[in-house]
Structures are given as C-alpha cells and as structure tokens.
Write a protein that holds these residues in place. Sequence first.
Motif, mmCIF file in Angstrom:
data_model
loop_
_atom_site.group_PDB
_atom_site.id
_atom_site.type_symbol
_atom_site.label_atom_id
_atom_site.label_comp_id
_atom_site.label_asym_id
_atom_site.label_seq_id
_atom_site.Cartn_x
_atom_site.Cartn_y
_atom_site.Cartn_z
ATOM 1 N N MET A 37 -5.962 -14.087 -0.098
ATOM 2 C CA MET A 37 -4.714 -13.383 0.198
ATOM 3 C C MET A 37 -3.592 -14.407 0.223
ATOM 4 N N SER A 38 -2.397 -13.954 -0.140
ATOM 5 C CA SER A 38 -1.275 -14.874 -0.004
ATOM 6 C C SER A 38 -1.061 -15.088 1.498
ATOM 7 N N GLY A 55 -3.972 -3.758 6.942
ATOM 8 C CA GLY A 55 -4.388 -3.097 5.723
ATOM 9 C C GLY A 55 -5.900 -2.959 5.709
ATOM 10 N N VAL A 56 -6.370 -1.883 5.068
ATOM 11 C CA VAL A 56 -7.803 -1.698 4.885
ATOM 12 C C VAL A 56 -8.052 -1.890 3.399
ATOM 13 N N VAL A 57 -8.955 -2.784 3.031
ATOM 14 C CA VAL A 57 -9.132 -3.097 1.615
ATOM 15 C C VAL A 57 -10.334 -2.372 1.044
ATOM 16 N N GLU A 58 -10.512 -2.488 -0.258
ATOM 17 C CA GLU A 58 -11.491 -1.668 -0.953
ATOM 18 C C GLU A 58 -12.927 -1.887 -0.501
ATOM 19 N N SER A 59 -13.233 -3.088 -0.065
ATOM 20 C CA SER A 59 -14.598 -3.349 0.391
ATOM 21 C C SER A 59 -14.894 -2.615 1.690
ATOM 22 N N ALA A 116 0.841 -1.202 0.000
ATOM 23 C CA ALA A 116 0.000 0.000 0.000
ATOM 24 C C ALA A 116 0.874 1.249 0.000
ATOM 25 N N GLY A 117 1.956 1.227 0.789
ATOM 26 C CA GLY A 117 2.855 2.373 0.846
ATOM 27 C C GLY A 117 3.532 2.615 -0.495
ATOM 28 N N MET A 167 -7.115 -3.784 -2.858
ATOM 29 C CA MET A 167 -7.334 -5.234 -2.912
ATOM 30 C C MET A 167 -8.814 -5.443 -2.721
ATOM 31 N N TYR A 168 -9.307 -6.555 -3.190
ATOM 32 C CA TYR A 168 -10.702 -6.858 -2.927
ATOM 33 C C TYR A 168 -10.815 -8.350 -2.620
#
Lengths: 354, 411
Positions: free
Chosen positions: A298-299, A251-255, A118-119, A290-291
């Motif tokens: 996720m890996s 992390g905060v994802v798109e959803s 993300a960074g 990410m969604y």
Amino acid sequence: MAEQARMKAYYEHRAGHRALPDSASSAVTNEWLAQAEAALANEEPALPSNGSSSFSVIQEFNIWRSNPELAESVAAIKALTAVIRRSEAATMMGLEKELKIASDALKAWDETSISLSAGCDLFMRYVTRTSALEYEDIEAGKARLIERGERFGDISLKARKTIAMIGQDFIRDGCTILIHGFSRVVLSILKLAAANKKQFSVICTEGRPDSTGVEMAKEMVELDVPVTLIIDSAVAYTMQSVDMLLIGADGVVESGGIINMIGTYQAAMIARSMNKPVYVAAESYKFARMYPLDQKDMSPSPRNVYFQKSLPSAVQVECSARDYTPPQYLTLLFTDLGVLTPSAVSDELIQLYL
Amino acid sequence: MARAMPELQLAISDFLLKLQRRQIEGSFDSAKHTVLLLRQVIVQHRASHSGQASSFIDAVKTVGARLVAASPIELAVGNVVRRVLHIIREEEVSIANNTEDEGETTFDSDDNNNSDDDGLPVLSAAVLAAANRNVLRAPSLHNLLESAVIPAVAIVSSSSAGDSEERSRSSEKNSKGWKLKHSIIEGINELLEDINNNHAQIAEQALEHIHQNEVILTLGHSRTLLQFLREAKKKRSFEVFVAEGAPRYLGHTLAKELAALNLQTTLITDSAVFAMMSRVDMVIIGAHAVMANGGVIAPTGLHMVALAARRHAVPFVVLAGMYKLCPLYPHNPYVLVNEMKSLSQILEHEESMEYIDAALNVPDLLAMNPSFDYIPPELVSLFITDMGGHNPSYIYRLVAEYYSPEDHSLE
C-alpha cells in the motif's frame, strides 16, 4: 421479547434494502452506441470545462469532509454529485468522461485514502452500469444520478444503523471489549448496546500517533460504560481479560482482510493467538478493489510521530499510520449487507465489478 | 379460523406435544414432521384475496414460531419453517413476473383504450418486473445505491398498472390464488423429497472421499454416516474405528451395524480417541446442525475429537443434509442452549442418594449430561451435503441461497 422485536426491526430494515433492475444483463443498445459516437465528436469542446471541474471537485470534497458525521467516501460521492450538477455534457458518455476525470483528480489528491477511492469507484461503477443503458434522455439520467448521490448520505447513515443492530447481538452481558482506535461504526454499535442496557466494559488502546483511542475513551465515559485506557504496547498484557476485539476499518480489501490504523495487525494477531474473536465493523462502501499481499503493497500514509526524548538525526522514524490485517486473523465482519465471513467480501466485490 | 379446521389444530397440538416431550427427536424426524405439518397448514389455509402470499407467510410463521418454541434445540424445525417461507416468497415473485409478462401482451390485443394511457404503464411494468426479480436478492454492494428508490417506483407502478388491469384482475384472482397455492405445495413436496433423499444423495459422494485401505474414525451413531460407509463399502475395503459415545453408547449400535456389512470395525472408548488418532486417515461425523458461520452443533465429545484430529492433521469431515443448515450465528444464547439429558444415564438415582448431605438434605454428588458440543469452523475441513462438498467459509453462501433474510427471526 424486546430482543425479538429488535431482530424483527432489523430484518425488516434489511428487507427495505432492496434492489432495482439489474442492468448489467441488458445489452448495449443503439441509443447507447449513438451516444458514444456523439461523445467522441464532442471531445474537443468538453476539455476546457473539465479543467475547472476537477479543480472545484476537491474544494467541494473538502467542504463535505469538514462535516464530522460524514465518512470520507460519502463526501467523495457528494462531491462527484456536484460535478454532475454543474456538468454541461450533452451525452451520457460526455458526462461519464467528466466524472472520470473528476474522480481521478480526487483519487490523486489523496492517494493514501482507501475509503476515498472506494467511494469514487462505487459511484463511477453505478454511473456506467445504470445510467447510460437505461435512460435515453440525458436530463432524466442526470436527475436520477444526482438524486442517488444526494441520498447517499442517508444510505450511509442507514448502513451504520444496520451494523449497530447486527453488531450489538454479539455483545453479551459481562463481556470485555478491546477497541483499537476511533471508529464511528464501532461507536454506534456500543451506543446501541449501552442503550439496550447491556452491561459490558471497554478497553481502549491509546492509538498512537493520532491518539484516537483517547477520543474513544471519552465517548465511553459519556455512555457510562466502564473504560480503561492502555498504551498500544499493552495489548498482549491485557488480552487475557478480553472477550473480543472490535475494530473499524479504513477499507476492506478483496482478500477479506482490512486496512486500518496502525497496530490493528498486531492486536488481531494477539487476539487470534489467544483464541479471542476478532470482529470488524465496516460499511459496505468501504469495500475496495485492492489485493495487498504484504504491508509494503500500500502507498504509505505518513503521520508525524512525536517522541518525548529528542532523537539523534541519524535515527530513522517509521511513521506509517496504518497497516494491513490479513483475513486469517479476522473472525467475522459486521456490514450493512449482513454478517459476513472474510471470504464473502470478494464475493460481493466480484458481483459488483465483474 | 381455529374453529373452521379442528383437525389441523389437533395435528398441530399433537406435534407440539411430541416435540415438548421429546418423543420426536433428532433433526431428520423433526424436520420431516415439520414439513408434513406445514404442508397441511398450506393446504387448509384459505387465503384472503388481498395479499395472498403474505397471508400464507403469516400462517406459516405463527405455526412455525410455536414449533420452534416447543423444542428450541431441534434447530432443524426452525430451518424447515424458514425454507417453506422462502418457497412461498419465491413462488410469489415468479407468479408476479409471469402475470406481468402476460399482462403486457394481452393489453395490446384486447384492450385498445389502454394505448391512450401513454407509455408509462408499460415502462413501469417492466421496472416492476425487474424489481420483483430482485426482491429475493440479499442486499449487496451491487444494489447499494439503488436500494432507496424502490418503494416509490413500486407504488407508482402498481397504482398505474392497477387501473388498467382492474377488470381482468378480479376474474383472474381465483385462478391466480389457486396457482400460487398449487406451486407452493409443489415446492414443499420437493423439499420433502430432498429431506427424504438426503442420506442417499450424501452417500453417493462416498467414493470420492474414502479410498482403499483407509482408516476412518467416528464417534456415536449417525444414519447419514451409516449409509455413507455402506455406499463406500460397495467398491472399497477400509477400516473403521468407532468411539462408543458415552453416556448413550450409540457407537455400539453403529459398530454392530457396520460389522454386519462385513466392514472391519474396531470399537474404542471415547478416551482412546487421541491415542488412536495417529493411525487414522480421516474423521467423519454426522452433525446435529450447521450454523451460518460454518460452526457445527454435534453430540458431546466431538469437539475433543476435532481437536485431536487437528493435532494430528487428520481431515475432519462433517456430513449434513441441507435441512440442518441454520441461518443463525452462534452468538445468540438461544441457539446455544444445550439440552441436558437425564442424569440416570450417568449416575443411578440410588447411588447419588447415598451421598446426601445430612444438614442441607441435598446430594453432594451431582451429575451433568449435556447433549451437544459446538465445534468452531476452523476445526472443520469439509462439509458434505446433499448439494456437494463445501468449505466452512462457503456456508454463508448456501444460507443466502436457501433462506430469505427477513425470515431469520421467526416472530
């Protein structure tokens, strides 16, 4: 009165968080095209230096990461800044290319880290969006980028302060807060609340496999906040006496959902089913494109899991260290952009990447 | 300043008194009176020459904080104050932008020595204009990395622009100040018009939501709802259940008003809501206020209605004008302060006096009469505002559009 003064300070602080030109609107100029052409011509000589810079970027990243106060995405941005400083590219396009290779190398080095990617994405986006279009002079553009990158550490600290200010309003006297795992942002909220003489108690989960909850509990003792440590399987048992669940996020994802230490999903589900609010504290640079649709999207990020009894070798051990919590289990997110509902996250991401 | 305009001070203290005595009640009336008063404040305010907009903002904030303190439960008062502050900020930015644009063209034509100053002023003026354009934008990921540099740029550019503009600026000052005031007042008039028209704007959407032969349930009385149903009645025939809304029984008034429109109306007790819910197609209510997270402050009893609706999977629709949208989150105890109404609506004074505890001389029989419920956003299916229909999770976006973050706390 003190409350109001704090609120004021917070909003003034946010007012300070202002923007510069919105260059996404400006059109592609002739200079830009010329630079693009020049970059294509320079492609051959640029390659050897790329190899060395992608090697050093990971070293650089690790140096920055060893600082306990710095979040991973901040370290990534610092490392990319170092790439710019060392770069000999003569055009913006060339520089961008070098950065792209460096950021891909960083991301490939640890594919499981969401805040790292993300960074990198945030900084790359900033580079492509601003520099090429705004600065005709490569040196000026570089200087500007380096300056921004250097300041990112401050931005990150400022973000944590803002979040602490927003978050502590939600902590009332006499409430019990359940915390899962260790989070610098959550800690800063609790520190500020404790400094403001709020009376609250904390329940920490153990946070296996890394036992990060124990670290959190130690910090609480230092703040003189009454703290109870529970094993991860006691979350449902204690939920009745809890007023809110407060968690950080990798992390905060798109959803609008979050990816965080394993066990967050079940804690959030239990809290939701008992109608307790679930609050997430996360800096906005942790918003990732990410969604994930389910846990397997996720890996995996495996960790060693120790069991007290020795296991027969036929037994498989599930050792993923994080999970995905879908947005319907989250009440609100405290970010440096303000208090957001989970659906507001995708809005922010679209604004940046569209 | 207080001595200079006694009639304004009189109007302010008169309104304060009315709010404190609850002579002005309800979000519509209090919002409307607040706008009228703030317009008066702006009209009478003589701005000092430096930082005109900020002096308007200060004036509105001082009055606004007093109004909010007079009746904290009327959230609409605070909302309108913040809307007016937002209008001032917007007008300031748009005027600043216009003058920057004009500035650039006039320099070239009538100011020759300006061209010796090299290209810097022009560049910085453009940067400043762009910064101004973004001043009203809330912080976002989009500008996260750019945020820290603005103060420096703004200072550099304003000083360099200041040198060249000094002469023209002093003469323009008066006309610019007048322009700002004029456009603020225009903005406030638009706001007033929006508030006045909000019932009609919401009612316009009635036909999209109410279908033939549907059964609607509501509780208590709401002006917005009455107009909404009246509009729907023009094209559709449907049935309405009205719960009476104890202890004020405003449902009786609504039921009579609806029956007068030849609508099939059934009056039920509040306790019958769950029993009737299985036959209902939609619950529609009017709100007192809508919080930033999509939660609703509404008359007591409505949380139970919302739960009953959820149990039977009946859509729960809330009608609310934009002035009811409050930019605060309900974590704040000040916001969730409930208004305790007179006990006599439930229990006559003489009646409670019959149960006096002889030893302590206090009555053993007490009564409580709170006026509002908080309905969490999960229970709301749809908001219908004068700007259209919105999901509860979208409310944060409307808040960002109509309020400046620095105005959220009025102090």
